[in-house]
Scaffold this motif. Structure first.
Motif, mmCIF file in Angstrom:
data_model
loop_
_atom_site.group_PDB
_atom_site.id
_atom_site.type_symbol
_atom_site.label_atom_id
_atom_site.label_comp_id
_atom_site.label_asym_id
_atom_site.label_seq_id
_atom_site.Cartn_x
_atom_site.Cartn_y
_atom_site.Cartn_z
ATOM 1 N N GLU A 195 0.854 -1.196 0.000
ATOM 2 C CA GLU A 195 0.000 0.000 0.000
ATOM 3 C C GLU A 195 0.888 1.243 0.000
ATOM 4 O O GLU A 195 1.877 1.295 0.729
ATOM 5 N N ARG A 196 0.521 2.225 -0.754
ATOM 6 C CA ARG A 196 1.343 3.423 -0.827
ATOM 7 C C ARG A 196 1.167 4.347 0.365
ATOM 8 O O ARG A 196 2.106 4.959 0.840
ATOM 9 N N THR A 197 -0.069 4.458 0.810
ATOM 10 C CA THR A 197 -0.305 5.395 1.910
ATOM 11 C C THR A 197 -0.633 4.633 3.195
ATOM 12 O O THR A 197 -1.218 3.547 3.139
ATOM 13 N N PRO A 198 -0.228 5.208 4.322
ATOM 14 C CA PRO A 198 -0.542 4.559 5.600
ATOM 15 C C PRO A 198 -2.052 4.492 5.818
ATOM 16 O O PRO A 198 -2.802 5.312 5.292
ATOM 17 N N VAL A 199 -2.474 3.502 6.610
ATOM 18 C CA VAL A 199 -3.900 3.287 6.875
ATOM 19 C C VAL A 199 -4.167 3.548 8.353
ATOM 20 O O VAL A 199 -3.413 3.069 9.208
ATOM 21 N N PRO A 200 -5.206 4.305 8.678
ATOM 22 C CA PRO A 200 -5.536 4.486 10.099
ATOM 23 C C PRO A 200 -5.914 3.137 10.733
ATOM 24 O O PRO A 200 -6.677 2.390 10.128
ATOM 25 N N LEU A 201 -5.358 2.861 11.900
ATOM 26 C CA LEU A 201 -5.654 1.578 12.560
ATOM 27 C C LEU A 201 -7.154 1.458 12.843
ATOM 28 O O LEU A 201 -7.734 0.385 12.765
ATOM 29 N N GLY A 202 -7.758 2.603 13.156
ATOM 30 C CA GLY A 202 -9.183 2.609 13.471
ATOM 31 C C GLY A 202 -10.053 2.104 12.335
ATOM 32 O O GLY A 202 -11.173 1.632 12.543
ATOM 33 N N SER A 203 -9.517 2.163 11.090
ATOM 34 C CA SER A 203 -10.336 1.725 9.960
ATOM 35 C C SER A 203 -10.205 0.221 9.731
ATOM 36 O O SER A 203 -10.802 -0.331 8.826
ATOM 37 N N MET A 204 -9.397 -0.456 10.556
ATOM 38 C CA MET A 204 -9.109 -1.862 10.296
ATOM 39 C C MET A 204 -9.867 -2.827 11.205
ATOM 40 O O MET A 204 -9.529 -3.998 11.285
ATOM 41 N N GLY A 205 -10.853 -2.356 11.905
ATOM 42 C CA GLY A 205 -11.624 -3.299 12.713
ATOM 43 C C GLY A 205 -11.171 -3.298 14.167
ATOM 44 O O GLY A 205 -10.016 -3.015 14.481
ATOM 45 N N ASP A 206 -12.121 -3.643 15.055
ATOM 46 C CA ASP A 206 -11.874 -3.542 16.490
ATOM 47 C C ASP A 206 -10.772 -4.478 16.977
ATOM 48 O O ASP A 206 -10.071 -4.188 17.942
ATOM 49 N N GLY A 207 -10.636 -5.626 16.297
ATOM 50 C CA GLY A 207 -9.640 -6.609 16.732
ATOM 51 C C GLY A 207 -8.233 -6.039 16.714
ATOM 52 O O GLY A 207 -7.425 -6.315 17.604
ATOM 53 N N MET A 208 -7.919 -5.236 15.682
ATOM 54 C CA MET A 208 -6.580 -4.652 15.560
ATOM 55 C C MET A 208 -6.302 -3.707 16.726
ATOM 56 O O MET A 208 -5.220 -3.707 17.311
ATOM 57 N N TRP A 209 -7.308 -2.901 17.036
ATOM 58 C CA TRP A 209 -7.167 -1.943 18.131
ATOM 59 C C TRP A 209 -6.960 -2.693 19.449
ATOM 60 O O TRP A 209 -6.116 -2.348 20.276
#
Lengths: 156, 365
Positions: free
Chosen positions: B244-258
């Motif tokens: 991926e070229r741009t970083p992704v907000p962790l919050g957009s990746m689902g509660d499990g990641m957080w």
């Protein structure tokens, strides 16, 4: 709550699991489906499997358990079999007697759990479930028994 | 390490003991059976009765009310009565928490004193009379000595938030690391605060490893430490994903990641202390749980952290048993403990018993 989860009977194998309900059926109402059965019968892969470390101990820790029964064969030595069963139960039932009562064991611990132990055939002699069943047959005059005995002898 | 823990008079417990405790302790049992209360009790005891610990315990439960004080200003007060088994503040009400360990025994006694108790005689400090002026008082005793010795209660028997604030400023929370992870997701502010202690250390790799359990493409994590936007408590943490070229907000990746990042940060920050996790399976798919346990067990051993977690999930229990079964020799560093309030002791499963019960399908919860 269904008695299915509160009452457990541990037996050596699948054959015991099939025979024992017929014996019990003569004394108590068995019911037509699992939720009506007076006990859940758990079959192991032989007596060594049933007596392996942790098996009886974890059954005794089942949530909501009210009664646990154990039926095993004495085979060659009643005493050593009783000692094996007793050792597995001692943590939950620290006051089990050194010898198995001839009428079988019924004990209640501080948590109110009842433990029943029957060692086939009769808590007194060596033998197994089959020995117990043979004793149920009248001494003389059972044609099927006589026929079986004769033909088994011939086979041997 | 805590090897046994006894609770008397705290919340639903009259007198209850957990024994045979290990490095990793998973508490199971029915709803409203007291699992979270046990985590709270360990938190209170091992933070030496710190006002911050008391406050967070009551905050989580919503045990607060608004009360007018003398100058008619409305203030937040904590309903401390619910900490006691009787749910009331009266003369002679108390709770006591005790833990035994390999090297040290800790205890904390919290007692309600009414003016009658301290106005006459010399049992209590003589300045109580001047200091508390006819109020009911929470009196703390213990070993090691509690952070505070006494707190006055309001006319409605609340504990004023302002009082607690005053003490919190005087207490160094890091004296005895004890960390409580709740079921609610932690804010970005929380992650940023604790990230500071981990960034660019070897433990940063552990956080990456934790996230990779759920998303193998994660290559880097950054916590920006920005003030979270008012609309989101989950801004400010970004990850780089492979390809991926741009970083992704962790919050957009689902509660499990957080949740994973929170758990990993929490265990690192609990080094040489105690980590408490309410419903450890929260937000995690059952396929991720074995890896989660492997990470928790190995990190706890490496960083000398004792973990107490709760769950209702069969997958969570069985995956722990599976991870234990993988070991060549039993380490006896893990136990499952079932809490049944009506009993006086927990039902403890050894490692072997956990594996046996999981294989046979015998219920442990």
């Amino acid at each position: 709550m269904s008695r299915f989860t509160t009452h457990m009977l541990l037996v050596e194998g699948e054959q015991d699991k099939r025979v024992i309900p017929y014996l019990l059926d003569a004394h108590i109402v068995w019911g037509d489906n699992k939720s009506e059965f007076p006990t859940n019968i758990e079959a192991y892969g032989g007596v060594d499997d049933l007596l392996a470390e942790g098996e009886i101990e974890t059954q005794l820790k089942t949530p909501k358990l009210q009664a646990l029964g154990i039926i095993v064969d004495a085979n060659d030595s009643l005493d050593s079999r009783w000692q094996q069963v007793r050792n597995r139960c001692l943590t939950a039932f620290p006051e089990l007697s050194e010898t198995l009562p001839r009428e079988g064991l019924i004990a209640i611990n501080d948590d109110g759990i009842r433990l029943g132990v029957w060692i086939m055939p009769d808590n007194q002699t060596s033998g197994m479930l089959e020995t117990f069943l043979s004793q149920l047959i009248p001494e003389e005059g059972d044609e099927l028994w006589d026929y079986t005995e004769v033909h088994l002898d011939e086979g041997v | 390490m805590i090897t046994s823990f006894r609770i008397r008079g705290y919340r639903g417990f009259d007198d209850f003991e957990l024994s045979e405790l290990r490095q990793i302790n998973l508490l199971v049992g029915e709803n409203n059976g007291g699992k979270t209360s046990i985590l709270e009790a360990i938190h209170l005891l091992h933070s030496q009765g710190s006002p911050a610990a008391f406050r967070s315990v009551m905050d989580r439960r919503g045990e607060v009310h608004r009360e007018d004080n003398e100058d008619r200003r409305t203030q937040t007060h904590y309903d401390v009565c619910h900490l006691f088994q009787q749910h009331r503040i009266a003369q002679g009400t108390w709770f006591r928490l005790e833990s035994s360990g390999s090297s040290v025994n800790n205890w904390l006694n919290v007692r309600v004193l009414v003016p009658d108790d301290y106005e006459h005689g010399d049992t209590y400090s003589t300045d109580f009379r001047d200091k508390f002026d006819g109020s009911n008082v929470l009196f703390f005793e213990g070993s090691p000595a509690p952070v505070i010795d006494a707190l006055p209660l309001s006319p409605k028997n609340g504990l004023s938030a302002r009082q607690l604030d005053r003490f919190e400023r005087n207490v160094d929370d890091n004296q005895c690391p004890v960390f409580f992870v709740t079921t609610e997701s932690q804010s970005a502010e929380f992650l940023a605060r604790h990230w500071k202690g981990v960034a660019l250390t070897e433990e940063e790799d552990l956080l990456l490893e934790a996230l990779q359990i759920l998303e193998p493409r994660v290559e880097r994590i950054a916590v920006l430490g920005e003030r979270p936007s008012s609309r989101s408590s989950k801004s400010g943490v970004i990850v780089r994903l492979k390809g991926e070229r741009t970083p992704v907000p962790l919050g957009s990746m689902g509660d499990g990641m957080w949740r994973m990042l929170t758990l990993a940060l929490a265990i690192v920050r609990s080094r040489n202390g105690v980590l408490l996790v309410d419903e450890i399976d929260t937000g995690l798919h059952h396929t991720a749980m074995s890896d989660m346990w492997r990470l928790i067990i190995s990190t706890a051993q490496r960083l000398n952290v004792q973990v107490f977690a709760t769950t209702h999930s069969l997958d969570c229990v069985n995956s722990l048993a599976d991870v234990i079964a993988e070991q060549d020799t039993p380490s006896e560093s893990v136990t499952i403990q079932r809490i049944e309030k009506e009993r006086s002791r927990s039902i403890a499963y050894s490692e072997n018993e956990m594996v046996v019960a999981a294989n046979r399908g015998t219920e442990m919860r």
